[in-house]
Enzyme design. Structure first.
Site, mmCIF file in Angstrom:
data_model
loop_
_atom_site.group_PDB
_atom_site.id
_atom_site.type_symbol
_atom_site.label_atom_id
_atom_site.label_comp_id
_atom_site.label_asym_id
_atom_site.label_seq_id
_atom_site.Cartn_x
_atom_site.Cartn_y
_atom_site.Cartn_z
ATOM 1 N N GLY A 79 7.582 74.669 -30.633
ATOM 2 C CA GLY A 79 7.403 75.491 -31.821
ATOM 3 C C GLY A 79 8.621 76.292 -32.234
ATOM 4 O O GLY A 79 8.490 77.289 -32.940
ATOM 5 N N HIS A 127 5.357 81.239 -1.526
ATOM 6 C CA HIS A 127 6.536 82.049 -1.866
ATOM 7 C C HIS A 127 6.116 83.480 -2.204
ATOM 8 O O HIS A 127 6.685 84.446 -1.720
ATOM 9 C CB HIS A 127 7.229 81.499 -3.119
ATOM 10 N N GLU A 174 3.700 77.602 -4.380
ATOM 11 C CA GLU A 174 4.162 78.809 -5.085
ATOM 12 C C GLU A 174 3.485 80.053 -4.534
ATOM 13 O O GLU A 174 4.099 81.116 -4.429
ATOM 14 C CB GLU A 174 3.904 78.686 -6.586
HETATM 15 P P1 ADP Z 1 10.610 72.367 -31.682
HETATM 16 O O1 ADP Z 1 11.412 72.807 -32.860
HETATM 17 O O2 ADP Z 1 10.480 73.412 -30.625
HETATM 18 O O3 ADP Z 1 10.988 71.049 -31.110
HETATM 19 P P2 ADP Z 1 8.541 72.273 -33.614
HETATM 20 O O4 ADP Z 1 8.562 73.669 -34.081
HETATM 21 O O5 ADP Z 1 9.196 71.274 -34.469
HETATM 22 O O6 ADP Z 1 9.100 72.162 -32.156
HETATM 23 O O7 ADP Z 1 7.035 71.866 -33.338
HETATM 24 C C1 ADP Z 1 6.505 70.655 -33.743
HETATM 25 C C2 ADP Z 1 5.070 70.823 -34.156
HETATM 26 O O8 ADP Z 1 4.254 71.133 -33.037
HETATM 27 C C3 ADP Z 1 4.887 71.956 -35.114
HETATM 28 O O9 ADP Z 1 5.041 71.539 -36.417
HETATM 29 C C4 ADP Z 1 3.478 72.415 -34.831
HETATM 30 O O10 ADP Z 1 2.560 71.712 -35.586
HETATM 31 C C5 ADP Z 1 3.268 72.079 -33.381
HETATM 32 N N1 ADP Z 1 3.447 73.252 -32.544
HETATM 33 C C6 ADP Z 1 4.389 73.429 -31.602
HETATM 34 N N2 ADP Z 1 4.260 74.618 -31.006
HETATM 35 C C7 ADP Z 1 3.236 75.242 -31.590
HETATM 36 C C8 ADP Z 1 2.629 76.514 -31.414
HETATM 37 N N3 ADP Z 1 3.067 77.385 -30.508
HETATM 38 N N4 ADP Z 1 1.582 76.816 -32.202
HETATM 39 C C9 ADP Z 1 1.130 75.948 -33.108
HETATM 40 N N5 ADP Z 1 1.667 74.745 -33.328
HETATM 41 C C10 ADP Z 1 2.700 74.365 -32.578
#
Ligand code: ADP
Length: 621
Positions: free
Chosen positions: A198, A419, A416
Site C-alpha cells: 500500500g 528469544h 521467537e
Molecule cells: P505498493 O506501492 O506498496 O507496491 P500499492 O499501493 O500499489 O502497493 O498496492 C496495490 C493495491 O493493493 C492497492 O491498490 C490496494 O488496492 C491494495 N492494498 C495494498 N495495501 C493496502 C492496504 N493497507 N489497505 C487497503 N488496500 C491495500
C-alpha cells in the site's frame, strides 16, 4: 515545455515545397536562355546555331546572339512533322514539357510517407522510452492528477504509518500553521515496505486527504537512453511541481534511480548517477515552505544511496510491513465494500488463513472470489468462492513468496517466544518491543525486536552473555517443545558463536586464555553486530587455537545449559506465549510482559532480572 513545438508533417511538406520553388527560380536565372522552338528553327536556318545537344524533350546548345556573342540556349522540342507544318506560317511556337512537378513530388513523397508510417508503427511497438527520436521533451510530460479520490480510510491496517503522515496532510492543508514559527517540514518521506503493502495507495491518500495535486512517476522512467535526459526530466518535474504547489510528488521504485553510486563502473551508469545527482540538487534547492512534498517508495531501502537519506532529503522514513491478522481483516473489509458478499462470508476466517499476504494479495483474493461467483452466475460471492480464491492465490504464491505452512508457523512461534522469554529473564538485556511471526524480508520467518532504553558505549561481560543467551533462546525453545532444532536457528547460533569468540580472543574474557588479544582487527567499534561476523585472521599458535576451540565450546555449552534451565522452568509460559503468538501473529512488548507477569514464577524471574539497560536496537531473527 510549451516552447517545444510538436514535430509535424506539415513542416516537412513546407520545406520540400520551398526547396522546389527555389530550385526553379535559380534555374531560371542562371540557367541557359529559354527560347521558343520556332525561334530555334529560324536561328537554325540563319546558321546561327553553333552546337546542340538533343534530349528526349529538350534541345540545348550554343548560338550566336544579336550582339555576336555566344549564348547558351534551351528549347523544348516540337514533333518534326508538326514543326514542318507550322513553319512559314509566321507564328511563334514552342514545345511544352508536361509538368512533372506533381509527378516528381509524388515519387518523392510516397516513399517518405511509407517510411514514416513504418517507423511510427515500430515506435509504437517498442513502447515509450525506446527509439532515437524520443528525446524530445514531450514524452517527459508528467501530468498532475488534480483530484485524488483516495482517502486514509481506503488504506487499512497501517495505522502507525497513517499517524505519521497525518502531519504531512495538515502541513499541506495549512502550511502557515507550521511555518509561522520558523519550523521546517520534511521535504521527503520515504515509504519502505514489501511490494503490495500500500505504499502507492497511501501516498495517494495523503494527496487526497490534503486535496492537493499528485505527480507520480516511477524511478525507472527517469533512466533514459540518452545521458542528460533523466536529469532534464527531474528538472522539469520539479519546475512543474513548484508551479502547482502545494502538491505531492511521488517517485515509485526509488531504488531504480537511487542505487548506491558505484565506484569505478565503466561509465555504464553515468546516466543514472547524473539523474540521481540532479534529484539531490533539486531536493536541496527548493524552499520547503513552498509546500512541495516528495514521497518515494522502495522495497529495497538497503541499496539506496546514503546521500538520499541525509537530512533535508528523504529524512523521514515510514515503514509499511505485511499486515498482521487485524490488519488483514481491516484490508479485507475495505475491499469487501464494493463486493456483494453472501451472509455466510466470514472475513475473519479468511484473514486467519492468509498470514504473509500483502494488501494487494488480499485484494486479489476478493477479486478472484468475485470472478468465481460471476462465472457460476451467482448474485453474491459466497464463502466457498472466497475459500477457493484463497487456495488459488496461496498456491500460486507459495512457490514464489513466503507463505508459511502451519507446522513451520508453530516452530517459528516457539522459536521467537524462546528469544523473548530469555530476554525477559536475563538481567541487562534490552526490553522486548515486539514479537512477530509474520515472515519478512528474505531471511527472517519471524522476529523478536528488542529496544534499548538508552544509548550504550561499552558492554560488560554479563551484558554480552545476556545477548548470547537471547540468541540461543530460540533453538533451546525449539528443542524443548519439538525435541529437536531446525535450520531456522543456524543464524542465531553463528552470531552467538562469533560473539563468544570475540569475547575470548579480543576482550580477554576467557578463563584459560588470559588477558591477551589473539587477533588484531582494525575494528575499534564493538557495538555494531556485523563487525563481529568477519572471520578473524589467525595470529596465534596451533596450541592456542586448540585451547581456544575448547574454551569456546565450553563457554557455549555453559550458556546453552543456562538457557535450557531457564526455559525448562517456564514451559507453561513458553507454551502460552507461543499459542497466543500463533493466534495473533504479533505480540506487542507490553502485552508480552503482561503475560509474563501474570505467571507468578515468570513475574518473579523477570523482576529478579530487573531489566532494562543496554545498547542499540537489535533484532533477533
Ligand atoms: P505498493 O506501492 O506498496 O507496491 P500499492 O499501493 O500499489 O502497493 O498496492 C496495490 C493495491 O493493493 C492497492 O491498490 C490496494 O488496492 C491494495 N492494498 C495494498 N495495501 C493496502 C492496504 N493497507 N489497505 C487497503 N488496500 C491495500
Amino acid at each position: 515545455m510549451e516552447k517545444h513545438h510538436k514535430f509535424s508533417i506539415w513542416y516537412v511538406l513546407l520545406g520540400i515545397w520551398a526547396v522546389l520553388i527555389l530550385n526553379n527560380i535559380i534555374a531560371g536565372q542562371i540557367g541557359p536562355k529559354q527560347i521558343p522552338y520556332s525561334e530555334f528553327l529560324s536561328q537554325l536556318h540563319d546558321d546561327k546555331i553553333k552546337e546542340i545537344a538533343i534530349g528526349k524533350d529538350t534541345i540545348t546548345g550554343k548560338m550566336v546572339g544579336k550582339d555576336g556573342a555566344e549564348v547558351n540556349f534551351t528549347t523544348v522540342r516540337v514533333t518534326p512533322d508538326l514543326a514542318k507544318d507550322l513553319e512559314g506560317h509566321k507564328i511563334e511556337f514552342r514545345g511544352e514539357v508536361e509538368s512533372t512537378f506533381l509527378r516528381s513530388l509524388f515519387s518523392w513523397m510516397v516513399p517518405i510517407f511509407l517510411f514514416m508510417g513504418v517507423w511510427y508503427f515500430m515506435m509504437k511497438r517498442m513502447g515509450p522510452g525506446a527509439g532515437v527520436m524520443n528525446f524530445g521533451a514531450n514524452k517527459a510530460k508528467i501530468y498532475a492528477e488534480e483530484e485524488i479520490p483516495t482517502r486514509f480510510e481506503d488504506v487499512a491496517g497501517v495505522d502507525e504509518a497513517k499517524a505519521e503522515l497525518e502531519e504531512i496532510v495538515q502541513f499541506l492543508k495549512t502550511p502557515e500553521r507550521f511555518t509561522r514559527l520558523g519550523g521546517r517540514m520534511p521535504k521527503g518521506v520515504l515509504l519502505v515496505g514489501p511490494p503490495g503493502t500500500g505504499k502507492t495507495l497511501l501516498s495517494r491518500a495523503v494527496a487526497g486527504e490534503a486535496g492537493v495535486p499528485f505527480f507520480s512517476i516511477s524511478g525507472s522512467e527517469f533512466v533514459e537512453l540518452f545521458v542528460g535526459m533523466g536529469a532534464a526530466r527531474v528538472r522539469d518535474l520539479f519546475k512543474q511541481a513548484k508551479e502547482k504547489a502545494p502538491c505531492i510528488v511521488f517517485i515509485d521504485e526509488l531504488d531504480a534511480l537511487g542505487k548506491v553510486r558505484g565506484v569505478g563502473n565503466l561509465g555504464g551508469h553515468d546516466e543514472r548517477e547524473q539523474t540521481l545527482q540532479q534529484l539531490l540538487v533539486e531536493m536541496d534547492g527548493f524552499d520547503p515552505r513552498v509546500g512541495v512534498i516528495i514521497m518515494a517508495a522502495t522495497n529495497r531501502p538497503e541499496i539506496l544511496d546514503p546521500a538520499l537519506l541525509r537530512a533535508g532529503r528523504f529524512d523521514r522514513q515510514v515503514l509499511l510491513d505485511k499486515p498482521d491478522l487485524n490488519g488483514r481483516l481491516a484490508i479485507l473489509k475495505v475491499h469487501a465494500r464494493r463486493i456483494s458478499l453472501a451472509d455466510d462470508v466470514n472475513l475473519k476466517v479468511l484473514a486467519q488463513r492468509t498470514p504473509g499476504l500483502s494488501g494487494a494479495d488480499l485484494e486479489n483474493i476478493l477479486n478472484e472470489g468475485a470472478l468465481l461467483a460471476a462465472r457460476a452466475d451467482r448474485n453474491e460471492v459466497t464463502m466457498a468462492d472466497l475459500e477457493e480464491a484463497v487456495d488459488r492465490i496461496m498456491g500460486g504464491l507459495e512457490k514464489k513468496n513466503r507463505v508459511i505452512n502451519e507446522q513451520e508457523k508453530q516452530r517459528v512461534a516457539f522459536h521467537e517466544t524462546g528469544h523473548a522469554l530469555v530476554a525477559a529473564f536475563t538481567p541487562l538485556t534490552d526490553k522486548v518491543h515486539k514479537i512477530s511471526i509474520i515472515p519478512r524480508g528474505i531471511a527472517a520467518l519471524g522476529y523478536t525486536e528488542q529496544r534499548p532504553t538508552e544509548d550504550r558505549y561499552l558492554m560488560s561481560q554479563s551484558e554480552l552473555e545476556g545477548r548470547v543467551d537471547v540468541l540461543l533462546g530460540g533453538r533451546v525453545a525449539e528443542r524443548l517443545h519439538f525435541g529437536e532444532v531446525s535450520t531456522g536457528a543456524a543464524n542465531d547460533l553463528q552470531r552467538a558463536t562469533d560473539m563468544v569468540r570475540a569475547m575470548l580472543t579480543q576482550y580477554g574474557m576467557g578463563q584459560t586464555l588470559g588477558a591477551v588479544t589473539y587477533n588484531r582487527r582494525n575494528q575499534p567499534v564493538f557495538l555494531p553486530q556485523d563487525s563481529l561476523l568477519a572471520p578473524p585472521a589467525q595470529e596465534y599458535s596451533e596450541a592456542t587455537a586448540a585451547a581456544l576451540d575448547k574454551e569456546l565450546r565450553q563457554y557455549m555449552d555453559g550458556r546453552e545449559k543456562r538457557v535450557q534451565e531457564l526455559l525448562q522452568e517456564h514451559t507453561d509460559l513458553l507454551q502460552a506465549v507461543a499459542e497466543r503468538l500463533l493466534k495473533d501473529e504479533v505480540l506487542a512488548g507490553a502485552d508480552f510482559m503482561a503475560m509474563v507477569n501474570k505467571d507468578s514464577a515468570g513475574a518473579q524471574k523477570a523482576a529478579a532480572a530487573g531489566h532494562h539497560r543496554t545498547s542499540h536496537k537489535k533484532k533477533e531473527e
